[in-house]
Design a protein around this motif. Structure first.
Motif, PDB file in Angstrom:
ATOM      1  N   ASN A 130       0.824  -1.215   0.000  1.00 16.68           N
ATOM      2  CA  ASN A 130       0.000   0.000   0.000  1.00 16.68           C
ATOM      3  C   ASN A 130       0.856   1.263   0.000  1.00 16.68           C
ATOM      4  OD1 ASN A 130       1.019  -0.011   2.564  1.00 16.68           O
ATOM      5  ND2 ASN A 130      -0.959  -0.077   3.614  1.00 16.68           N
ATOM      6  N   ILE A 131       2.060   1.158  -0.573  1.00 16.77           N
ATOM      7  CA  ILE A 131       2.946   2.314  -0.707  1.00 16.77           C
ATOM      8  C   ILE A 131       3.220   2.553  -2.187  1.00 16.77           C
ATOM      9  CG2 ILE A 131       5.245   3.244  -0.233  1.00 16.77           C
ATOM     10  CD1 ILE A 131       5.327   1.497   2.277  1.00 16.77           C
ATOM     11  N   ASN A 133      -6.537   4.960  -0.084  1.00 11.56           N
ATOM     12  CA  ASN A 133      -5.797   5.443   1.094  1.00 11.56           C
ATOM     13  C   ASN A 133      -4.403   4.837   1.213  1.00 11.56           C
ATOM     14  OD1 ASN A 133      -7.955   7.111   2.062  1.00 11.56           O
ATOM     15  ND2 ASN A 133      -8.975   5.257   2.811  1.00 11.56           N
ATOM     16  N   PHE A 134      -3.740   4.633   0.056  1.00  9.06           N
ATOM     17  CA  PHE A 134      -2.366   4.177   0.081  1.00  9.06           C
ATOM     18  C   PHE A 134      -1.460   5.305   0.573  1.00  9.06           C
ATOM     19  CE2 PHE A 134      -2.502   0.596  -3.353  1.00  9.06           C
ATOM     20  CZ  PHE A 134      -3.400  -0.097  -2.546  1.00  9.06           C
ATOM     21  N   SER A 135      -0.276   4.941   1.000  1.00 12.72           N
ATOM     22  CA  SER A 135       0.694   5.927   1.484  1.00 12.72           C
ATOM     23  C   SER A 135       1.627   6.348   0.358  1.00 12.72           C
ATOM     24  CB  SER A 135       1.526   5.336   2.623  1.00 12.72           C
ATOM     25  OG  SER A 135       0.712   5.030   3.734  1.00 12.72           O
ATOM     26  N   ALA A 136       1.785   7.659   0.168  1.00 16.02           N
ATOM     27  CA  ALA A 136       2.736   8.189  -0.806  1.00 16.02           C
ATOM     28  C   ALA A 136       4.077   8.387  -0.111  1.00 16.02           C
ATOM     29  CB  ALA A 136       2.237   9.506  -1.379  1.00 16.02           C
ATOM     30  N   ASN A 156      10.336  -0.284  -0.295  1.00 14.59           N
ATOM     31  CA  ASN A 156       9.240  -1.025  -0.913  1.00 14.59           C
ATOM     32  C   ASN A 156       9.533  -2.514  -1.008  1.00 14.59           C
ATOM     33  OD1 ASN A 156       8.053   1.458  -1.176  1.00 14.59           O
ATOM     34  ND2 ASN A 156       8.372   1.636  -3.382  1.00 14.59           N
ATOM     35  N   LEU A 157      10.821  -2.861  -1.182  1.00 17.27           N
ATOM     36  CA  LEU A 157      11.209  -4.267  -1.229  1.00 17.27           C
ATOM     37  C   LEU A 157      10.878  -4.955   0.092  1.00 17.27           C
ATOM     38  CD1 LEU A 157      12.810  -6.481  -2.896  1.00 17.27           C
ATOM     39  CD2 LEU A 157      14.823  -5.752  -1.595  1.00 17.27           C
ATOM     40  N   LEU A 158      11.119  -4.270   1.193  1.00 18.04           N
ATOM     41  CA  LEU A 158      10.894  -4.872   2.505  1.00 18.04           C
ATOM     42  C   LEU A 158       9.441  -4.765   2.968  1.00 18.04           C
ATOM     43  CD1 LEU A 158      14.067  -3.712   4.494  1.00 18.04           C
ATOM     44  CD2 LEU A 158      13.722  -5.815   3.185  1.00 18.04           C
ATOM     45  N   LYS A 159       8.794  -3.647   2.648  1.00 14.89           N
ATOM     46  CA  LYS A 159       7.460  -3.394   3.209  1.00 14.89           C
ATOM     47  C   LYS A 159       6.320  -3.640   2.231  1.00 14.89           C
ATOM     48  CE  LYS A 159       8.761  -0.165   6.845  1.00 14.89           C
ATOM     49  NZ  LYS A 159       8.436   1.130   7.506  1.00 14.89           N
ATOM     50  N   GLY A 160       6.628  -3.716   0.953  1.00 23.56           N
ATOM     51  CA  GLY A 160       5.589  -3.876  -0.059  1.00 23.56           C
ATOM     52  C   GLY A 160       5.192  -2.532  -0.629  1.00 23.56           C
ATOM     53  N   GLY A 161       5.369  -2.370  -1.920  1.00 25.26           N
ATOM     54  CA  GLY A 161       5.048  -1.099  -2.554  1.00 25.26           C
ATOM     55  C   GLY A 161       5.531  -1.096  -3.988  1.00 25.26           C
ATOM     56  N   ILE A 162       5.354   0.032  -4.653  1.00 29.25           N
ATOM     57  CA  ILE A 162       5.784   0.159  -6.043  1.00 29.25           C
ATOM     58  C   ILE A 162       6.496   1.489  -6.249  1.00 29.25           C
ATOM     59  CG2 ILE A 162       3.561   1.163  -6.788  1.00 29.25           C
ATOM     60  CD1 ILE A 162       3.996  -0.327  -9.479  1.00 29.25           C
ATOM     61  N   TYR A 163       7.572   1.433  -7.016  1.00 31.57           N
ATOM     62  CA  TYR A 163       8.305   2.637  -7.409  1.00 31.57           C
ATOM     63  C   TYR A 163       8.024   2.865  -8.886  1.00 31.57           C
ATOM     64  CZ  TYR A 163      12.153   5.794  -8.514  1.00 31.57           C
ATOM     65  OH  TYR A 163      12.890   6.872  -8.947  1.00 31.57           O
ATOM     66  N   ILE A 164       7.660   4.098  -9.219  1.00 23.51           N
ATOM     67  CA  ILE A 164       7.310   4.418 -10.607  1.00 23.51           C
ATOM     68  C   ILE A 164       8.087   5.638 -11.068  1.00 23.51           C
ATOM     69  CG2 ILE A 164       5.460   5.126 -12.174  1.00 23.51           C
ATOM     70  CD1 ILE A 164       3.477   3.775 -10.280  1.00 23.51           C
ATOM     71  N   TYR A 165       8.835   5.490 -12.151  1.00 27.01           N
ATOM     72  CA  TYR A 165       9.375   6.652 -12.852  1.00 27.01           C
ATOM     73  C   TYR A 165       9.055   6.436 -14.328  1.00 27.01           C
ATOM     74  CZ  TYR A 165      11.878  11.013 -13.001  1.00 27.01           C
ATOM     75  OH  TYR A 165      12.163  12.347 -13.126  1.00 27.01           O
ATOM     76  N   PRO A 166       7.889   6.940 -14.779  1.00 26.93           N
ATOM     77  CA  PRO A 166       7.426   6.664 -16.143  1.00 26.93           C
ATOM     78  C   PRO A 166       8.034   7.620 -17.161  1.00 26.93           C
ATOM     79  CG  PRO A 166       5.834   8.027 -15.017  1.00 26.93           C
ATOM     80  CD  PRO A 166       6.957   7.787 -14.037  1.00 26.93           C
TER      81      PRO A 166
END
Length: 372
Positions: free
Chosen positions: A217-218, A244-247, A260-270
């Motif tokens: 949820n990140i 209600n995800f966390s930015a 994000n690797l440890l907690k779960g999430g996505i990194y985006i640089y489009p």
């Protein structure tokens, strides 16, 4: 002479301090029958250089090596003094280690030929990622990839030794310089993290067999560039907000990816209007982290195909990057697919969404939405 077998002492006085990086590398060396210690030596060289860089970062404010260096690199970015320091340290360590024949660095325009006729490996690296954050004491990092050269040892370095797909990596990793310093790496058999113990001067295994959460949820994205992004990305970010995800966005790729690797999430640089090819470098940023992500059960794509399947065509080639928990990467795909379907009004070829990150081109009839 009397002897007795050794038995471990489990008393409080002999508490365990853990497994050192050196010992861990030695234990795992049998995983690579094709290598006779060369790959292990490269990892040790990188660890040594990272200790020196860690020291320089920690005393940057006292030794006047913070701030800009006064020149720009091949990317057109202003070099920081610590960019130069890190580049020197890692290049020197890999040169003296004797196992590398060539280095690709973000800080150098061209391939560095080490003139090492016996070197079997090529290293691609970003010596200090996020270095503009140094002066405000924010986490920064080092990223590296290791490839086996494909041309005969002893012959001159050729483009094919350098321009290899990410799936040809034999090892990749990163060093995070933050509240603690960590080295995380993979050799294609899982991901392990080591934390630096300053008083002993050693990295100790602290995060064995890292597994990324399947969902999270990140979301990490520079929302200041939203107006320049594709509608599919905009819609995905809006969906994150509605749920209600966390930015969380630091501006240091290594730090954002590690969290994000440890907690779960996505990194985006489009891709954006200003950077239609994306901003991050394929050879020494995206490939490295994609290899780690997949080994930890996560995913990485450029929005059209798996990062590790992209054939490089330029030394400092850029790429969009969507990387993180598998379900979140799949969700971005879905939003991008919907954007393409809604924007085309006549039957054309469409990138069809696939949950395994492989796209296939199939004709689609848009009035019915059916694949022909």
């Amino acid at each position: 002479m009397k002897t007795k077998p050794y038995t471990p002492d489990h008393s409080a006085l002999g508490y365990s301090v853990g497994v050192t990086l050196d010992r861990f590398i030695k234990i795992k060396q049998d995983d690579f029958p094709f290598a006779s210690g060369e790959l292990s030596q490269i990892l040790r060289d990188i660890a040594l250089a990272s200790k020196i860089v860690n020291r320089e970062i920690n005393r940057a404010g006292l030794s006047n090596i913070g701030g800009a260096f006064g020149s720009t690199n091949i990317q057109g970015e202003e070099q920081q003094k610590l960019d130069v320091v890190a580049n020197i340290r890692f290049t020197r360590a890999l040169t003296k280690g004797g196992e590398v024949c060539a280095i690709v660095s973000e800080e150098d325009d061209e391939v560095i030929d080490l003139q090492n006729s016996s070197g079997k490996y090529v290293v691609a690296m970003d010596p200090l990622d996020g270095s503009s954050n140094i002066d405000v004491n924010i986490s920064i990092g080092t990223i590296f990839s290791i490839y086996r050269r494909v041309t005969p040892v002893g012959s001159p370095i050729q483009p094919e030794d350098i321009m290899q797909e990410g799936n040809k990596q034999v090892a990749a990793g990163y060093v995070l310089y933050g509240s603690s310093t960590m080295l995380v790496y993979t050799t294609g058999k899982g991901v392990n993290g080591f934390t630096y113990e300053n008083s002993l001067g050693e990295f100790f295994l602290s995060h064995p067999n890292i597994q990324a959460p399947k969902d999270g949820n990140i979301y990490s994205i520079n929302e200041g560039l939203t107006s320049q992004m594709q509608n599919g990305v905009k819609n995905y970010v809006e969906s994150c907000k509605k749920r209600n995800f966390s930015a969380r966005y630091i501006g240091s790729l290594v730090a954002d990816f590690h969290r994000n690797l440890l907690k779960g999430g996505i990194y985006i640089y489009p891709k954006t209007n200003k950077a239609p090819d994306g901003k991050l470098r394929l050879l020494y940023e995206a490939n490295s982290l994609a290899f780690i992500a997949e080994q930890a059960g996560a995913k990485a794509t450029n929005g059209e195909e798996r990062i590790l399947n992209i054939q490089p065509t330029a030394l400092h080639q850029r790429t969009p990057l969507y990387i993180g928990s598998g379900q979140m990467v799949d969700d971005v795909y879905q939003f991008m697919k919907e954007e393409i379907q809604s924007s085309l009004k006549t039957p054309k070829k469409l990138l069809v969404f696939s949950t395994n990150l492989n796209f296939q081109y199939l004709p689609v009839h848009y009035s019915s939405g059916q694949i022909l």
